[in-house]
Design a protein around this motif. Sequence first.
Motif, PDB file in Angstrom:
ATOM      1  N   ASP A 145      77.653  14.848 -81.075  1.00 57.82           N
ATOM      2  CA  ASP A 145      79.011  14.747 -81.606  1.00 57.82           C
ATOM      3  C   ASP A 145      79.188  15.589 -82.867  1.00 57.82           C
ATOM      4  OD1 ASP A 145      77.156  12.562 -82.191  1.00 57.82           O
ATOM      5  OD2 ASP A 145      78.659  11.837 -83.614  1.00 57.82           O
ATOM      6  N   HIS A 146      78.075  15.818 -83.617  1.00 54.93           N
ATOM      7  CA  HIS A 146      78.187  16.665 -84.815  1.00 54.93           C
ATOM      8  C   HIS A 146      78.459  18.129 -84.427  1.00 54.93           C
ATOM      9  CE1 HIS A 146      74.053  16.973 -83.444  1.00 54.93           C
ATOM     10  NE2 HIS A 146      73.906  18.064 -84.161  1.00 54.93           N
TER      11      HIS A 146
ATOM     12  N   TRP B  51      84.497  11.948 -76.826  1.00 53.55           N
ATOM     13  CA  TRP B  51      83.780  11.645 -78.074  1.00 53.55           C
ATOM     14  C   TRP B  51      82.636  10.671 -77.830  1.00 53.55           C
ATOM     15  CZ3 TRP B  51      83.234  14.071 -82.407  1.00 53.55           C
ATOM     16  CH2 TRP B  51      84.257  14.904 -82.883  1.00 53.55           C
ATOM     17  N   GLU B  52      82.930   9.605 -77.068  1.00 51.87           N
ATOM     18  CA  GLU B  52      81.875   8.615 -76.776  1.00 51.87           C
ATOM     19  C   GLU B  52      80.694   9.276 -76.080  1.00 51.87           C
ATOM     20  OE1 GLU B  52      83.638   5.508 -74.422  1.00 51.87           O
ATOM     21  OE2 GLU B  52      85.015   4.978 -76.056  1.00 51.87           O
ATOM     22  N   THR B  53      81.007  10.172 -75.162  1.00 55.29           N
ATOM     23  CA  THR B  53      79.941  10.830 -74.393  1.00 55.29           C
ATOM     24  C   THR B  53      79.136  11.754 -75.300  1.00 55.29           C
ATOM     25  OG1 THR B  53      81.404  10.714 -72.478  1.00 55.29           O
ATOM     26  CG2 THR B  53      79.464  12.106 -72.262  1.00 55.29           C
ATOM     27  N   LEU B  54      79.810  12.464 -76.197  1.00 56.45           N
ATOM     28  CA  LEU B  54      79.107  13.321 -77.157  1.00 56.45           C
ATOM     29  C   LEU B  54      78.198  12.484 -78.060  1.00 56.45           C
ATOM     30  CD1 LEU B  54      81.841  15.886 -78.308  1.00 56.45           C
ATOM     31  CD2 LEU B  54      79.956  16.255 -76.705  1.00 56.45           C
ATOM     32  N   GLU B  55      78.705  11.305 -78.484  1.00 58.01           N
ATOM     33  CA  GLU B  55      77.897  10.424 -79.334  1.00 58.01           C
ATOM     34  C   GLU B  55      76.673   9.925 -78.582  1.00 58.01           C
ATOM     35  OE1 GLU B  55      80.704   7.436 -80.629  1.00 58.01           O
ATOM     36  OE2 GLU B  55      81.803   8.926 -81.805  1.00 58.01           O
TER      37      GLU B  55
ATOM     38  N   GLU C 234      74.184  12.360 -78.671  1.00 52.94           N
ATOM     39  CA  GLU C 234      73.928  12.765 -80.057  1.00 52.94           C
ATOM     40  C   GLU C 234      74.228  14.245 -80.301  1.00 52.94           C
ATOM     41  OE1 GLU C 234      70.177  11.281 -81.591  1.00 52.94           O
ATOM     42  OE2 GLU C 234      70.270   9.601 -80.210  1.00 52.94           O
TER      43      GLU C 234
END
Length: 272
Positions: free
Chosen positions: A159-160, A150-154, A157
């Motif tokens: 994560d959506h 999740w942190e990496t997706l955020e 950008e």
Amino acid sequence: MTAQQSRTADADSETDAILSVQDLRKSFGGITAVDGVSFEIEPGSITGLIGPNGAGKSTTFNLISGAYTPDSGTIVFDGTDITGYRPDRVATRGLVRSFQIARELPEMSVLENVMLAPQHQLGETLYRSVLPGFRSGVETQERELRERAWETLEFFEIDHLATENAGNLSGGQRKLLEMARVLMTDPEMILLDEPLAGVNPTLEQKLIERLHELKADGYTFLFVEHDMDIVMNNCDPIIVMHQGQKLAEGAPETIKEDDRVLEAYLGGEVEQ
Ligand SMILES: Nc1ncnc2c1ncn2[C@@H]1O[C@H](COP(=O)(O)OP(=O)(O)O)[C@@H](O)[C@H]1O
Ligand SMILES: [Mg+2]
């Protein structure tokens, strides 16, 4: 540069280079794709590797990442001679080539793809951590892996898009996913072979910003890119290859004004 100066320069940088390539050679039949190339990469740099088509850039990447075995020469990463290592062993050491790691699985979600990246890149070691756990240790591992994903997706950008099938992403979003997957393998140095090809300007800018943030965090990049503006604005130093050899190496301002580099790109004769 004389041989003496060259040796001195090598000796000076030897202590802090993260990657050291010495006299690398690779031929395919009658074609010498890489013809005695040596260079050193400083940790925490974004080093550009440029040169006209056929100069030997991709072959150099293939040699460093272990996809090809060199005919001669040595590759030392982080103090270890990795010459002849297979790609998964090179990756386990922390030297990862992006856009070559196992492709994303289009039928799986973005989040699952990111969580599975370490297994794909590094082998079975982390495989159990993404299986449904019977023991609490496995469950903890899976939770940690999920949090990191999740942190990496955020960070990138995207994560959506976590629950979206990877196959539905645009070309540019897939490049961001690819970078996210590379980071999940916990690399020290990342080889990028034209990571911006087909990426729209907005995502391109986003990706470049992320590269600089990662550089500031201590990651090292070796970056093949054909867009000269991107290379000149984001890479330092720059290594220029031509006909399998290293033609020049230096800061962007120096490379920009090097007549030999200009001639190589224009297809003119190059004095050796
Ligand atoms: N697997 C291969 N088999 C035969 N020739 C190859 C192979 N890979 C690269 N070459 C040749 O080696 C030379 C350098 O290619 P490459 O490393 O792809 O250059 P670049 O990435 O700089 O465009 C070219 O002449 C290319 O045709
Ligand atoms: Mg290439």
